[in-house]
Design a protein around this motif. Structure first.
Motif, PDB file in Angstrom:
ATOM      1  N   LEU A   1      11.781  -7.125  12.436  1.00 38.00           N
ATOM      2  CA  LEU A   1      11.084  -6.679  13.247  1.00 38.00           C
ATOM      3  C   LEU A   1      10.729  -5.137  13.565  1.00 38.00           C
ATOM      4  N   LEU A   2      11.760  -4.462  13.588  1.00 36.70           N
ATOM      5  CA  LEU A   2      11.808  -3.168  13.984  1.00 36.70           C
ATOM      6  C   LEU A   2      11.129  -2.346  12.531  1.00 36.70           C
ATOM      7  N   LEU A   3      11.576  -2.940  11.295  1.00 35.79           N
ATOM      8  CA  LEU A   3      11.125  -2.315  10.077  1.00 35.79           C
ATOM      9  C   LEU A   3       9.568  -2.607   9.919  1.00 35.79           C
ATOM     10  N   HIS A   4       9.106  -3.863  10.310  1.00 31.93           N
ATOM     11  CA  HIS A   4       7.974  -4.184  10.155  1.00 31.93           C
ATOM     12  C   HIS A   4       6.852  -3.287  11.006  1.00 31.93           C
ATOM     13  N   ASN A   5       7.473  -2.940  12.119  1.00 30.83           N
ATOM     14  CA  ASN A   5       6.707  -2.208  13.120  1.00 30.83           C
ATOM     15  C   ASN A   5       6.783  -0.557  12.587  1.00 30.83           C
ATOM     16  N   ARG A   6       7.811  -0.172  12.071  1.00 31.86           N
ATOM     17  CA  ARG A   6       7.916   1.297  11.574  1.00 31.86           C
ATOM     18  C   ARG A   6       6.978   1.395  10.442  1.00 31.86           C
ATOM     19  N   GLU A   7       7.108   0.532   9.534  1.00 35.66           N
ATOM     20  CA  GLU A   7       6.109   0.417   8.353  1.00 35.66           C
ATOM     21  C   GLU A   7       4.591   0.620   8.696  1.00 35.66           C
ATOM     22  N   ASP A   8       4.399  -0.311   9.701  1.00 37.29           N
ATOM     23  CA  ASP A   8       2.868  -0.277  10.134  1.00 37.29           C
ATOM     24  C   ASP A   8       2.685   0.853  10.640  1.00 37.29           C
ATOM     25  N   LEU A   9       3.639   1.748  11.280  1.00 37.19           N
ATOM     26  CA  LEU A   9       3.148   3.225  11.889  1.00 37.19           C
ATOM     27  C   LEU A   9       2.912   4.109  10.818  1.00 37.19           C
ATOM     28  N   ALA A  10       4.049   4.013   9.900  1.00 35.23           N
ATOM     29  CA  ALA A  10       3.820   4.998   8.600  1.00 35.23           C
ATOM     30  C   ALA A  10       2.608   4.585   7.656  1.00 35.23           C
ATOM     31  N   GLY A  11       2.210   3.361   7.742  1.00 29.78           N
ATOM     32  CA  GLY A  11       0.837   2.893   6.796  1.00 29.78           C
ATOM     33  C   GLY A  11      -0.186   3.604   7.633  1.00 29.78           C
TER      34      GLY A  11
END
Length: 378
Positions: A189-199
């Motif tokens: 979940l944390l990775l998904h959210n961080r990559e949404d932020l990066a994207g």
């Protein structure tokens, strides 16, 4: 509630683009994204708020994530997020105007909390990119599609729907005290959210195509104007596009007016055909003018009073005009000009032009505004 900080390995280029697009280098940007167990705040939970920002002191990008490891931490997440935003001037998101912000605001009303968004400006990357969608070959404007265009390759493969199940799995593992499995689900979940932020952050680099250009040169070449601009932010990749000026109101004298815009790494160039001949300027305050039929022109009454009455008549809107020979630049219909005359081929036509003269040639703000209008018509 748990808090997780992480260094995000992204480049600063997109931040430079965003500053140029907003025309303000002093903005302090904070990117944010949320994760929930559903679309409706009434029947779902907010379990993760993530933010990304540039840490100027350490010259790197950081993320912070507030994670609800239970079903009662929504208030704490929103409180922490609100306090954190006090250090920023603009909140950046991808379609947050359509989901994230309304969701949190409804949660705030439900929990009797002040909105975190009261004292910060909002910037929706999705809406700005949507305005120039025709520039790019994209099947849709989902974040996963847009971030691929700018070269971002995700590690995470979860969808928002998948994350709901993963969070449910996390809570089940917590109930059974399976700490290893809990951590595995939480990290997803944390990775998904961080990559949404990066994207979201990296997608702002596409705004470079809408950033103001700085005029370098303009000239008549053949029967077209050729203008070259220096970009205020580096273009991610070259593009060439053709457009049609005012598709819904073709000029009778020119038909449909086609133009072209080319984006290179640090330059933007456009070509637009000119009109050579005679056009008319129509005065809107026609009641202040006389019309001289013999000369097919209008003159102001302050001068017309000296013309014999038999050679003049009160002007009408359709003949309150002066004629001008020369070379003319066609304008987009949403283009505003305050300090020069606008010309048309006849009273009933809508296509407007400005005269090419020394004043127009040297008016950098005019050309820079024209460039942005043409890009919007692509």
């Amino acid at each position: 509630m748990q808090i997780f900080d992480h260094t995000q390995p992204v480049q600063k280029h997109a931040l430079t683009v965003l500053s140029a697009f907003c025309s303000d280098k002093e903005e302090r940007f904070c990117f944010f994204d949320i994760e929930t167990t559903g679309l409706s705040p009434k029947v779902s939970s907010l379990y993760l708020i993530g933010v990304l920002w540039y840490d100027a002191e350490h010259s790197l990008f950081q993320t912070r994530q507030w994670f609800a490891n239970d079903y009662i931490s929504e208030r704490d997440l929103i409180h922490a997020f609100t306090r954190f935003l006090s250090g920023f001037t603009m909140l950046v998101h991808y379609n947050g105007s359509g989901f994230d912000i309304p969701y949190i605001e409804k949660k705030c009303r439900e929990l009797n909390l002040d909105s975190p968004f009261q004292h910060i400006k909002s910037f929706d990357v999705f809406r700005e990119i949507r305005a120039s969608k025709s520039l790019f070959d994209m099947s849709d404007l989902k974040l996963a599609t847009v971030e691929t265009l700018v070269g971002f390759a995700r590690t995470d493969r979860l969808s928002g729907r998948d994350c709901i199940q993963v969070y449910s799995n996390f809570m089940q593992k917590k109930y059974f005290r399976d700490h290893e499995a809990m951590e595995s689900e939480r990290q997803k979940l944390l990775l998904h959210n961080r990559e949404d932020l990066a994207g979201t952050y990296l997608s702002t680099s596409l705004l470079a195509y809408q950033c103001p250009g700085i005029l370098e040169s303009v000239e008549i070449s053949g029967r077209a104007v050729r203008a070259v601009f220096q970009t205020s932010a580096a273009i991610p990749f070259p593009l060439s596009r053709d457009g049609e000026l005012n598709r819904d109101q073709p000029a009778p004298s020119q038909g449909h007016i086609r133009f072209s815009v080319r984006f290179d790494r640090n330059r933007i160039l456009f070509h637009i055909p000119v009109w050579e001949g005679t056009l008319c300027h129509f005065f809107t305050n026609y009641k202040d003018y006389y019309y001289l039929p013999a000369e097919d022109t209008a003159i102001h009454k302050s001068v017309g009073t000296y013309v014999e009455a038999r050679f003049r008549e009160p002007a009408k809107a359709s003949n309150c005009q002066i004629k001008q020979d020369g070379t003319f630049i066609p304008l987009p219909k949403d283009f505003s000009v305050e300090d020069r005359l606008l010309f048309r081929s006849s009273y009933k036509t809508k296509q407007q032009y400005v005269l090419w003269d020394e004043k127009t040639e040297q008016d950098a703000p005019f050309w820079e505004q024209l460039l942005l209008c043409l890009i919007r018509q692509l």
